[in-house]
Scaffold this active site. Structure first.
Site, short mmCIF file in Angstrom:
data_model
loop_
_atom_site.label_atom_id
_atom_site.label_comp_id
_atom_site.label_asym_id
_atom_site.label_seq_id
_atom_site.Cartn_x
_atom_site.Cartn_y
_atom_site.Cartn_z
N ARG A 74 33.14 24.74 37.34
CA ARG A 74 34.51 24.71 37.87
C ARG A 74 34.49 25.26 39.30
O ARG A 74 34.07 26.40 39.50
CB ARG A 74 35.44 25.54 36.98
CG ARG A 74 36.81 25.68 37.57
CD ARG A 74 37.77 26.54 36.75
NE ARG A 74 39.02 26.59 37.49
CZ ARG A 74 39.73 27.69 37.73
NH1 ARG A 74 39.37 28.85 37.23
NH2 ARG A 74 40.83 27.64 38.45
N HIS A 118 42.95 26.99 44.98
CA HIS A 118 42.62 28.35 44.57
C HIS A 118 42.89 29.27 45.77
O HIS A 118 41.99 29.86 46.35
CB HIS A 118 41.16 28.43 44.10
CG HIS A 118 40.84 29.63 43.26
ND1 HIS A 118 40.21 29.55 42.05
CD2 HIS A 118 41.05 30.95 43.48
CE1 HIS A 118 40.03 30.76 41.55
NE2 HIS A 118 40.54 31.64 42.40
N GLU A 163 46.26 30.34 39.07
CA GLU A 163 47.02 31.59 39.03
C GLU A 163 48.18 31.69 40.02
O GLU A 163 48.14 32.50 40.95
CB GLU A 163 46.08 32.78 39.26
CG GLU A 163 45.00 32.89 38.20
CD GLU A 163 44.18 34.18 38.30
OE1 GLU A 163 44.32 34.89 39.30
OE2 GLU A 163 43.43 34.46 37.36
N ASN A 298 43.17 31.88 32.53
CA ASN A 298 42.20 32.86 33.01
C ASN A 298 42.51 34.16 32.26
O ASN A 298 43.58 34.73 32.42
CB ASN A 298 42.38 33.09 34.51
CG ASN A 298 42.07 31.85 35.34
OD1 ASN A 298 41.59 30.84 34.81
ND2 ASN A 298 42.32 31.91 36.63
N TYR A 300 41.06 37.96 31.24
CA TYR A 300 40.09 39.03 31.44
C TYR A 300 40.34 40.21 30.49
O TYR A 300 39.44 40.97 30.20
CB TYR A 300 40.15 39.54 32.88
CG TYR A 300 39.61 38.53 33.88
CD1 TYR A 300 38.28 38.59 34.29
CD2 TYR A 300 40.40 37.52 34.40
CE1 TYR A 300 37.76 37.68 35.19
CE2 TYR A 300 39.90 36.60 35.30
CZ TYR A 300 38.58 36.69 35.70
OH TYR A 300 38.06 35.77 36.58
N GLU A 355 38.72 31.07 33.21
CA GLU A 355 37.98 32.19 33.79
C GLU A 355 37.93 33.32 32.77
O GLU A 355 38.91 33.57 32.06
CB GLU A 355 38.67 32.78 35.04
CG GLU A 355 38.51 31.96 36.27
CD GLU A 355 39.24 32.57 37.48
OE1 GLU A 355 39.36 33.82 37.55
OE2 GLU A 355 39.67 31.80 38.34
#
Ligand code: BGC
Length: 450
Positions: A74, A118, A163, A298, A300, A355
């Site tokens: 990606r 991005h 995002e 994404n 985390y 992500e």
């Protein structure tokens, strides 16, 4: 059922973080090049002028991807590298770079997943108001048209925005990220609305003009809530909390995802923002909710949630010394179970983890290798949870580790390392970390060894 046979095992990156060649071959500045010149905005006033020099070293980097056994990669396109004015004249040197990268990936059996945006918004268009300009969705649609015209014969996997919470919230609400503005909330929400319209317009352009059947998604940050204990009450508290807004904060899912997947802004958000909310017409919402093929997220970390004294969802207390990454982000592996599960329940779309990864304290050891057991353990724990989601029937299609290699970590400059590959920024030497070797075994076994 575990991971699907065609599960997309990949790694991710973003143009400004890796490419370098900031003013080479016709590229012009984006808002991030500008941000990096603001004294004190970035750690040690660093910038992405050279970054990982991926622009010149992409062949070496694709060879590393192959060595790691990645099935997919990606990456994002730099809008001002393709259109130096933001609109209009095409920079064919930029097109050539991405053509070469795409061809190199395909020649090595690696499937490209292209992100259109991005965060590197063309500076020239920012000077015309950026996302606040009513024409910004049209600008983005035109840019998408150029991209599709040149790459869609070989690229079929697309992501529109990465995002929006960060490039709107961080970029123009708290000013922490580029372009570094602090707009009034009503203005920022208007810009956010335009970026969602840009998303929808781009999806339509891809659908109408792609030369191969497209597979299109979106990559917001999944703001994940996980039940503090796996009791019915805590699970319900986490689910409710994940999809509700209680204050003006942009750090939520529904303001950014409900319009895209459900065709409406969330009622609670509209109530909270009141007059500050954009006046969205039904035509606009129809554009924003142009059907997608997958929901990217994404992820985390997550926040443990329980039931408060009045029965409302509340953050559960955390013990002292809770495990944290080098970003000071909590390590919450269950976020890769509950995140995709809740998103799948609400939006009923195949899910990709676009992500996930960890900043860690990595260096080249005396033996010349990079030992990063924390990254292995982190990824192992998270991927087990993702597998649990797949086993429980969540339609999980892929996982992109962030990041392929250490890079320019935005305001942290080169001071945070997320890569599977270590980069020595003095001379651009790449060293495959232990985690990359481990990830290869995960890919080879399609996750069975987890
Ligand atoms: C962004 C990446 C960033 C990563 C780690 C995500 O928010 O999409 O560009 O490097 O997190 O901070």
């Amino acid at each position: 059922m575990s991971f699907r046979e065609d599960f997309s095992w990949g790694a991710a990156s973003a143009a400004y973080q890796v490419e370098g060649a900031a003013v080479e071959d016709g590229r012009t500045w984006s808002v991030w090049d500008m941000m990096c010149r603001k004294p004190g905005a970035i750690y040690q006033n660093e910038n992405g002028d050279v970054a990982c020099d991926h622009y010149h070293r992409f062949k070496e980097d694709v060879a590393l991807m192959k060595q790691i056994g990645l099935k997919s990669y990606r990456f994002s396109l730099s809008w001002p590298r393709i259109l130096p004015e933001g609109i209009g004249k095409i920079n064919f040197k930029g097109i050539e770079f991405y053509n070469n990268l795409i061809n190199e990936l395909l020649a090595n059996g690696i499937e490209p997943y292209v992100t259109l945006f991005h965060w590197d918004f063309p500076l020239k268009l920012y000077r015309q108001g950026g996302w606040l300009n009513l024409a910004s969705p049209q600008w983005f649609a035109d840019y998408t048209g150029v991209v599709v015209e040149h790459f869609s014969d070989r690229v079929s996997n697309w992501m529109t925005l990465n995002e929006p919470q960060c490039f709107i919230g961080g970029g123009i609400i708290n000013g922490h990220h580029a372009p570094g503005d602090k707009l009034e909330l009503s203005q920022a929400l208007l810009a956010a609305h335009h970026s969602l319209l840009a998303h929808g317009r781009a999806v339509r352009v891809i659908r109408e003009q792609a030369k191969t059947k497209p597979f299109i998604g979106y990559a917001p940050v999944g703001v994940v809530k996980v039940p503090a204990t796996e009791t019915a009450a805590d699970i319900e508290a986490a689910r409710t909390s994940m999809f509700r807004m209680t204050d003006e904060s942009y750090w939520n899912n529904t303001w950014w995802m409900d319009p895209v997947f459900l065709g409406r802004y969330p009622e609670d958000g509209l109530h909270i923002y009141g007059e500050k909310a954009p006046k969205a017409t039904s035509e606009e919402l129809a554009i924003i909710s142009t059907p997608l093929d997958f929901c990217g997220a994404n992820i985390y970390n997550g926040r443990e949630t329980t039931v408060g004294p009045q029965g409302q969802p509340v953050d559960a207390p955390r013990y002292q010394g809770f495990p944290m990454t080098a970003m000071d982000w909590p390590i919450v592996p269950q976020s890769l179970y509950w995140g995709p599960k809740f998103l799948y329940e609400r939006y009923n779309m195949p899910v990709f983890i676009t992500e996930n990864g960890i900043a860690n304290c990595d260096w080249v050891s005396l033996d010349g290798r990079v030992h990063d057991p924390q990254r292995i353990d982190f990824t192992h724990r998270y991927l087990r949870e993702l597998r649990r989601a797949a086993v429980d029937g969540v339609d999980v299609r892929g996982y992109f580790h962030w990041c392929l290699m250490d890079n320019f970590e935005w305001t942290f400059g080169y001071n945070r390392r997320f890569g599977l590959v270590h980069v020595d920024f003095r001379d651009q030497t790449r060293t495959i970390k232990d985690s990359a070797t481990w990830y290869k075994t995960v890919i080879e076994s399609n996750g069975k060894c987890l």
